[in-house]
Design an enzyme around this catalytic site. Structure first.
Site, PDB file in Angstrom:
ATOM      1  N   ARG A  83     142.850 -38.037 -14.442  1.00 51.35           N
ATOM      2  CA  ARG A  83     142.659 -37.258 -13.016  1.00 51.35           C
ATOM      3  C   ARG A  83     141.454 -36.533 -12.982  1.00 51.35           C
ATOM      4  O   ARG A  83     141.438 -35.443 -13.847  1.00 51.35           O
ATOM      5  CB  ARG A  83     143.965 -36.584 -12.713  1.00 51.35           C
ATOM      6  CG  ARG A  83     143.952 -35.894 -11.413  1.00 51.35           C
ATOM      7  CD  ARG A  83     143.895 -36.571 -10.264  1.00 51.35           C
ATOM      8  NE  ARG A  83     143.741 -35.948  -8.817  1.00 51.35           N
ATOM      9  CZ  ARG A  83     144.664 -35.535  -8.117  1.00 51.35           C
ATOM     10  NH1 ARG A  83     145.861 -35.453  -8.428  1.00 51.35           N
ATOM     11  NH2 ARG A  83     144.211 -34.928  -7.054  1.00 51.35           N
ATOM     12  N   ARG A  92     142.295 -41.323  -7.062  1.00 51.52           N
ATOM     13  CA  ARG A  92     142.655 -40.939  -8.258  1.00 51.52           C
ATOM     14  C   ARG A  92     143.419 -41.849  -9.084  1.00 51.52           C
ATOM     15  O   ARG A  92     144.304 -42.839  -8.541  1.00 51.52           O
ATOM     16  CB  ARG A  92     143.600 -39.712  -7.812  1.00 51.52           C
ATOM     17  CG  ARG A  92     145.036 -39.848  -7.354  1.00 51.52           C
ATOM     18  CD  ARG A  92     145.364 -39.558  -5.829  1.00 51.52           C
ATOM     19  NE  ARG A  92     144.538 -38.855  -4.930  1.00 51.52           N
ATOM     20  CZ  ARG A  92     144.902 -37.689  -4.355  1.00 51.52           C
ATOM     21  NH1 ARG A  92     146.034 -37.150  -4.260  1.00 51.52           N
ATOM     22  NH2 ARG A  92     143.927 -37.187  -3.457  1.00 51.52           N
ATOM     23  N   ASP A  95     148.390 -39.039  -9.212  1.00 50.15           N
ATOM     24  CA  ASP A  95     148.824 -37.821  -8.539  1.00 50.15           C
ATOM     25  C   ASP A  95     150.170 -37.300  -8.711  1.00 50.15           C
ATOM     26  O   ASP A  95     150.970 -38.266  -8.413  1.00 50.15           O
ATOM     27  CB  ASP A  95     148.165 -37.738  -7.077  1.00 50.15           C
ATOM     28  CG  ASP A  95     148.448 -36.625  -6.364  1.00 50.15           C
ATOM     29  OD1 ASP A  95     148.384 -35.457  -6.875  1.00 50.15           O
ATOM     30  OD2 ASP A  95     148.736 -36.591  -5.218  1.00 50.15           O
ATOM     31  N   ASP A  97     153.021 -34.729  -7.495  1.00 52.73           N
ATOM     32  CA  ASP A  97     153.331 -33.810  -6.747  1.00 52.73           C
ATOM     33  C   ASP A  97     154.669 -33.248  -6.731  1.00 52.73           C
ATOM     34  O   ASP A  97     155.618 -34.038  -6.876  1.00 52.73           O
ATOM     35  CB  ASP A  97     153.194 -33.993  -5.137  1.00 52.73           C
ATOM     36  CG  ASP A  97     151.567 -33.948  -4.859  1.00 52.73           C
ATOM     37  OD1 ASP A  97     150.832 -33.469  -5.536  1.00 52.73           O
ATOM     38  OD2 ASP A  97     151.214 -34.771  -3.744  1.00 52.73           O
TER      39      ASP A  97
END
Length: 166
Positions: A83, A92, A95, A97
């Site tokens: 990343r 990307r 990711d 989150d």
């Protein structure tokens, strides 16, 4: 132990392989257990259009790590999978989150939980609610399914029902 919900997304390279590698790395985190993972969904890019479609999914973990330490671990996984943060909402390899960290609320420069955009993203809510249909958003405790009902879901398709369990 704290129940944590994550959203994983990728739109570069072998997208399914990046999701699998991220799940494997999350399952190997210290003082953490991977409890469940959603199906994988394919979606158009959000925030910055004109890029490859994303694969998205959610997972549920149980951890003894603090939120700050957990964030450091997820960022290390992202970095180990290539990343690079060139632009906001850009392409990307992976990711990760943090959507929810127990009932805790954080609003720091480094960490915002609940995730500030999760209620605006059907590609986050659909896999998340697959894991826990009655999930509520702290601190107001509104059902997340109510947020999803107000969102356009037309560009989200099930990618694969065949997944490896960890």
């Amino acid at each position: 132990m704290t129940i944590v919900y994550l959203s994983l997304g990728t739109n570069m390279g072998d997208r399914a392989a990046y999701l699998q590698k991220a799940l494997e790395a999350l399952a190997d985190l210290p003082q953490t257990r991977l409890l469940a993972q959603s199906s994988i969904y394919e979606t158009t890019a959000w925030g910055k259009t004109g890029q490859a479609d994303f694969l998205n999914m959610a997972c549920q973990l149980d951890t003894q790590l603090t939120a700050a330490d957990f964030l450091k671990e997820t960022q290390a996984i992202e970095q180990s999978l290539g990343r690079v943060r060139h632009e906001k909402w850009g392409s990307r390899t992976i990711d990760i989150d943090i959507l929810l960290f127990g009932e805790e609320v954080y609003d720091t420069k480094e960490l915002k939980v609940p995730h500030p955009y999760m209620t605006e993203r059907a590609f986050v809510l659909i896999p998340l609610l697959e894991l826990q249909p009655d999930l509520k958003l702290p601190p107001n405790h509104k059902f997340l399914r109510d947020y999803l009902a107000a969102l356009d879901q037309s560009d989200i398709t099930l990618f694969s029902a065949q997944q490896t369990e960890f």
